[in-house]
Structures are given as C-alpha cells and as structure tokens.
Design an enzyme around this catalytic site. Sequence first.
Site, PDB file in Angstrom:
ATOM      1  N   GLU A  62      13.818   9.302  -7.765  1.00 21.00           N
ATOM      2  CA  GLU A  62      13.905  10.126  -8.987  1.00 21.00           C
ATOM      3  C   GLU A  62      15.136   9.763  -9.804  1.00 21.00           C
ATOM      4  O   GLU A  62      15.554  10.547 -10.658  1.00 21.00           O
ATOM      5  CB  GLU A  62      14.000  11.611  -8.580  1.00 21.00           C
ATOM      6  CG  GLU A  62      12.838  12.060  -7.724  1.00 21.00           C
ATOM      7  CD  GLU A  62      13.051  13.446  -7.113  1.00 21.00           C
ATOM      8  OE1 GLU A  62      13.989  14.146  -7.518  1.00 21.00           O
ATOM      9  OE2 GLU A  62      12.266  13.809  -6.223  1.00 21.00           O
ATOM     10  N   HIS A 108       7.704   9.291 -13.573  1.00 22.70           N
ATOM     11  CA  HIS A 108       9.101   8.890 -13.356  1.00 22.70           C
ATOM     12  C   HIS A 108       9.685   8.258 -14.624  1.00 22.70           C
ATOM     13  O   HIS A 108       8.989   8.074 -15.616  1.00 22.70           O
ATOM     14  CB  HIS A 108       9.185   7.971 -12.136  1.00 22.70           C
ATOM     15  CG  HIS A 108       8.880   8.723 -10.869  1.00 22.70           C
ATOM     16  ND1 HIS A 108       9.802   8.934  -9.877  1.00 22.70           N
ATOM     17  CD2 HIS A 108       7.753   9.374 -10.473  1.00 22.70           C
ATOM     18  CE1 HIS A 108       9.259   9.658  -8.926  1.00 22.70           C
ATOM     19  NE2 HIS A 108       8.016   9.934  -9.256  1.00 22.70           N
ATOM     20  N   SER A 120       6.417   6.119  -1.887  1.00 21.97           N
ATOM     21  CA  SER A 120       6.176   6.528  -0.495  1.00 21.97           C
ATOM     22  C   SER A 120       6.093   5.296   0.399  1.00 21.97           C
ATOM     23  O   SER A 120       6.664   5.265   1.495  1.00 21.97           O
ATOM     24  CB  SER A 120       4.861   7.315  -0.397  1.00 21.97           C
ATOM     25  OG  SER A 120       4.874   8.402  -1.279  1.00 21.97           O
ATOM     26  N   GLU A 164       4.755  23.942 -19.361  1.00 27.42           N
ATOM     27  CA  GLU A 164       4.355  23.758 -17.964  1.00 27.42           C
ATOM     28  C   GLU A 164       5.580  23.800 -17.046  1.00 27.42           C
ATOM     29  O   GLU A 164       6.649  23.311 -17.430  1.00 27.42           O
ATOM     30  CB  GLU A 164       3.638  22.413 -17.819  1.00 27.42           C
ATOM     31  CG  GLU A 164       2.721  22.351 -16.629  1.00 27.42           C
ATOM     32  CD  GLU A 164       2.014  21.002 -16.489  1.00 27.42           C
ATOM     33  OE1 GLU A 164       1.286  20.857 -15.506  1.00 27.42           O
ATOM     34  OE2 GLU A 164       2.187  20.107 -17.344  1.00 27.42           O
ATOM     35  N   LYS A 188      -5.647 -13.197 -13.447  1.00 33.28           N
ATOM     36  CA  LYS A 188      -4.499 -13.315 -12.530  1.00 33.28           C
ATOM     37  C   LYS A 188      -4.047 -11.896 -12.232  1.00 33.28           C
ATOM     38  O   LYS A 188      -3.120 -11.381 -12.851  1.00 33.28           O
ATOM     39  CB  LYS A 188      -3.370 -14.092 -13.212  1.00 33.28           C
ATOM     40  CG  LYS A 188      -3.681 -15.559 -13.361  1.00 33.28           C
ATOM     41  CD  LYS A 188      -2.478 -16.326 -13.813  1.00 33.28           C
ATOM     42  CE  LYS A 188      -2.807 -17.801 -13.784  1.00 33.28           C
ATOM     43  NZ  LYS A 188      -1.988 -18.563 -14.694  1.00 33.28           N
ATOM     44  N   TRP A 202      10.880  15.370  -1.617  1.00 32.38           N
ATOM     45  CA  TRP A 202       9.432  15.140  -1.642  1.00 32.38           C
ATOM     46  C   TRP A 202       8.985  14.840  -0.205  1.00 32.38           C
ATOM     47  O   TRP A 202       9.754  14.238   0.558  1.00 32.38           O
ATOM     48  CB  TRP A 202       9.137  13.973  -2.594  1.00 32.38           C
ATOM     49  CG  TRP A 202       7.681  13.817  -2.901  1.00 32.38           C
ATOM     50  CD1 TRP A 202       6.884  12.754  -2.573  1.00 32.38           C
ATOM     51  CD2 TRP A 202       6.843  14.741  -3.604  1.00 32.38           C
ATOM     52  NE1 TRP A 202       5.608  12.967  -3.014  1.00 32.38           N
ATOM     53  CE2 TRP A 202       5.549  14.182  -3.651  1.00 32.38           C
ATOM     54  CE3 TRP A 202       7.056  15.992  -4.177  1.00 32.38           C
ATOM     55  CZ2 TRP A 202       4.475  14.830  -4.248  1.00 32.38           C
ATOM     56  CZ3 TRP A 202       5.987  16.639  -4.777  1.00 32.38           C
ATOM     57  CH2 TRP A 202       4.708  16.057  -4.812  1.00 32.38           C
ATOM     58  N   SER A 260      10.478   4.915  -7.135  1.00 32.29           N
ATOM     59  CA  SER A 260       9.059   5.148  -7.434  1.00 32.29           C
ATOM     60  C   SER A 260       8.833   4.898  -8.914  1.00 32.29           C
ATOM     61  O   SER A 260       9.660   5.276  -9.751  1.00 32.29           O
ATOM     62  CB  SER A 260       8.684   6.602  -7.108  1.00 32.29           C
ATOM     63  OG  SER A 260       7.455   6.932  -7.740  1.00 32.29           O
TER      64      SER A 260
HETATM   65  C1  PLP Z   1      12.396  11.762  -3.731  1.00 33.41           C
HETATM   66  C2  PLP Z   1      11.055  11.098  -3.706  1.00 33.41           C
HETATM   67  N1  PLP Z   1      10.774  10.233  -2.717  1.00 33.41           N
HETATM   68  C3  PLP Z   1       9.590   9.603  -2.649  1.00 33.41           C
HETATM   69  C4  PLP Z   1       8.614   9.805  -3.611  1.00 33.41           C
HETATM   70  C5  PLP Z   1       7.300   9.105  -3.485  1.00 33.41           C
HETATM   71  O1  PLP Z   1       6.997   8.275  -4.571  1.00 33.41           O
HETATM   72  P1  PLP Z   1       5.466   7.959  -4.940  1.00 33.41           P
HETATM   73  O2  PLP Z   1       4.909   9.163  -5.604  1.00 33.41           O
HETATM   74  O3  PLP Z   1       5.562   6.780  -5.847  1.00 33.41           O
HETATM   75  O4  PLP Z   1       4.775   7.626  -3.678  1.00 33.41           O
HETATM   76  C6  PLP Z   1       8.859  10.688  -4.657  1.00 33.41           C
HETATM   77  C7  PLP Z   1       7.838  10.928  -5.682  1.00 33.41           C
HETATM   78  O5  PLP Z   1       8.003  11.626  -6.636  1.00 33.41           O
HETATM   79  C8  PLP Z   1      10.096  11.351  -4.706  1.00 33.41           C
HETATM   80  O6  PLP Z   1      10.373  12.227  -5.680  1.00 33.41           O
END
Ligand code: PLP
Length: 419
Positions: free
Chosen positions: A186, A212, A80, A353, A50, A112, A207
């Site tokens: 975030e 995360h 995203s 890092e 499943k 981002w 995300s």
């Molecule tokens: C502020 C923000 N928006 C969107 C995203 C996109 O998320 P994903 O990496 O899951 O596509 C991130 C990813 O770190 C992010 O920091």
Amino acid sequence: MQEQINRLVKEWFDKQSYEFVPGKTKIPLSAPQYGAPEVCEALDSLLNIKVTMGEKVRRFEKMYAEYIGVEHAVMVNSGSSANLLALSVLTNPMLDGRIKQGGEIITPAVTWPTTIYPIANVGCVPVLVDIDLETLDMSAGETEKALSDKTRALMPVHLLGNPCDMKELGRIADGNNLFLIEDSCEAHGSEYWGKKTGSFGDFSTFSFYFAHHISTIEGGMILTSNERLAELARAMRTFGWIRDLRNRNEIAGRYDIDERFLFVTTGYNFRPTEIQGAFGIHQLGRLEEFISIRRKNADYWSKQLQDYGDIFIVHKEKPNTRHVWYGYPVTIRPNDKFTRRDLIQFLESRNIETRPVMAGNMAEQPSMEHVVHRKDSLPNAEFVMRNSLFLGNHHMIREEEREYMIRCIEEFLRFKKAV
Ligand SMILES: Cc1ncc(COP(=O)(O)O)c(C=O)c1O
C-alpha cells in the site's frame, strides 16, 4: 493500421468526460486510472501476439527497481503472490541460513489477510502484534516485546502508505539476526528519511491491484538487493525452472537434462502477463502525479478534521517521512452522540463510499481459527476494528470532491448534535 487503432483509442479516452455533481456522483473507494498510453501498449502486445511474460515485464521490473532504489525486481501476478514468493524463498532449502518450519515471523494485527496467510503457508508461525494508534503501523515497542527464541523475521506493513519506523525495526532485526520483509503493497513511493520504503528489507513486496497507487489491473512485485534471493525468486516464480536465471548456462552444464525443462527448485506459476508489464511501464511515469493528488487531499482533510480533534483521531504524517495515503483513515473517539455505523450510513447516503481499515484486526477474523498463530494483547487493533473507517483517496478526488466530503461530515456532526 496499428497507428489508426492508436488514434481511435486516444480519441475514445479524450471523449470520456467526468463531471462531479455533489450528492449525485458517487465518490468510490478507488477509480480507474489508466488511459490511452496503457491501452495502446497493451494492444501492441495483443496485436503482435506477444502476450506471455516478456520484454515489457522485464522493462517494468528494471524501471521499478530503479524507482525504489534496489538492485532486483521480480514481477508476479499479485501482491499476495509476492508475499508468498518472498517467504517461500526465505524458507527454501537451497538458501543458507533459511527460516525453518515453525520459525516465528512478527507482523501487525491490522493488515490485509495475505500478509499473514503466506507465513502459515510456508510452515511458519505468524505472531500478531499491536499497532500505534496515531500511525496505524506495527509498533516497534510491541515488536520488541514479542521477540522469542523462535523469531526468525519481521514483516512490517507500511499501512495505508504510512512508513513504519524503519530505524527501530531495522535495529531490532539487525540486533537479533532476523530477516526483514517489508510489505509495501500500500506504499508505492512513500519515504522514510528520504529513502523509499521497499528499499530497507531483505525483501519488499508491492501490489498493483486496481485500487493501488499505480495499477497493472492485477499484479505484484518483489524487490531485493540480494542477488541470491533474486535468483531464487526468479526460479520459484516459474515452476522452479532455470530459464530466467542469469547463470542458467552454467547450471545447465551440470545436468544431462533438456535445459528448457530443467527444474532446480520447487516453485509456483506466479508469472504476470505482458499486458500487465505494458500497463506498468506507463503507470510508473504517472505515480508522482498520483501521489501528489493523494497528499493534497489528505492534507486538506487532516487540516479540516483538526477542528474536531475531540471527536476524531486525526492520523498524521510523521516528521521525515512521506506518507502516500492509500486511503484516508478516520477514527472516532468513543462518544455518546453517534456510532461508526451512523457515520458510515450517513456518508453512504451522500454517495461517499467507505470501508474498514483493510481487514481490521485480523486476530478477530474467523479465518484465523485455521491459522496457527501467536498474538500479544491488541488493544489498539481492537479499537480500530470498532472505531475506524477509511475513505477513498485517489486521482479522481480533487478540490470539489474533497470539500464535499468534509461538508458531509460536518453536516452529520451537526445533525447528531456532536458539535
Ligand atoms: C498490505 C497488503 N498486503 C498484501 C496485499 C495483497 O495484494 P493483492 O491484492 O495484489 O494480492 C494487499 C492488497 O491490498 C495489501 O494491502
């Protein structure tokens, strides 16, 4: 047999050991945070065949909506995709009062890339505004200045888990009849005046990528308390078909088309797998513990760096908020003793890092040449692009690691004769 497998999986994780040796053990930007419960739940899906989006994804959606305090959650395959889906719903021709082509959406310059690109993808114009240097969040004052007769939405980002000024941004959105989309990718569990971020906007997005606060390996969520927006999001997540809609029977009755293959809108395939749902339902139970570790680390670093306030800008939690510290940002004040590159090289040589604060000032990224956008003056974003860095902050960093990190920064400052 499955019980036997589960026992072995538990044994496997119980046997994993971790010992921190200062200088030798790498302190990474992010670290795996799952164990036997997530793996056993995922194996249950795999063994019982499943694996496509199903009951576990729905369970995680319900749990997450309750945790944030909204009515509806729609899980997708990334943050995203969550942003693109939210904006696609708000520009969907089926939505009364939708945002039309060319509408402007105000968003911060420091974020981002996939906060910004989806705005262009749906035919709108991103308007990049400056951040506050103390909080690193989109400035409400700059947002107000950037309003035009084309503005249709605000898309603030709770950068690094620090809640934006939602009172002011809410006032601007309400006063100008704008949609509000919170990019909370975030900011899992962060709070503004006791209310979770992600519960203020028409939509919010999260995300669950590996780095995360909680992770489904890859994954995302879109949240709303508006039933109409949620239903459009459910349809558009999966090809625009009606299978996941609450009123699918009523819609099906209107057409002489096989209801399993009835498409009422355009859409994507942004479905998560059941493995991601399996991870999510166990990760959520650990979120508060993870947040508490991140907050302890940040609190310690901020107290220690306060002594060097003439060298660094110490980014703090604002009153009446709960910052969840996705990472720990360090901003260097201009000086003649050392550069950011010097500090980065030193820390990396000590196995710590580092990275830039997300993508830095997106207005300076070459990709933006291909994105039709508008921008105001961005002195703070430009400053962060040149003078800030970000240290990892996660559940693997405890007392020993965080003290070591400060010791290294102090050693560097002495070495550079900055103290
Ligand atoms: C502020 C923000 N928006 C969107 C995203 C996109 O998320 P994903 O990496 O899951 O596509 C991130 C990813 O770190 C992010 O920091």
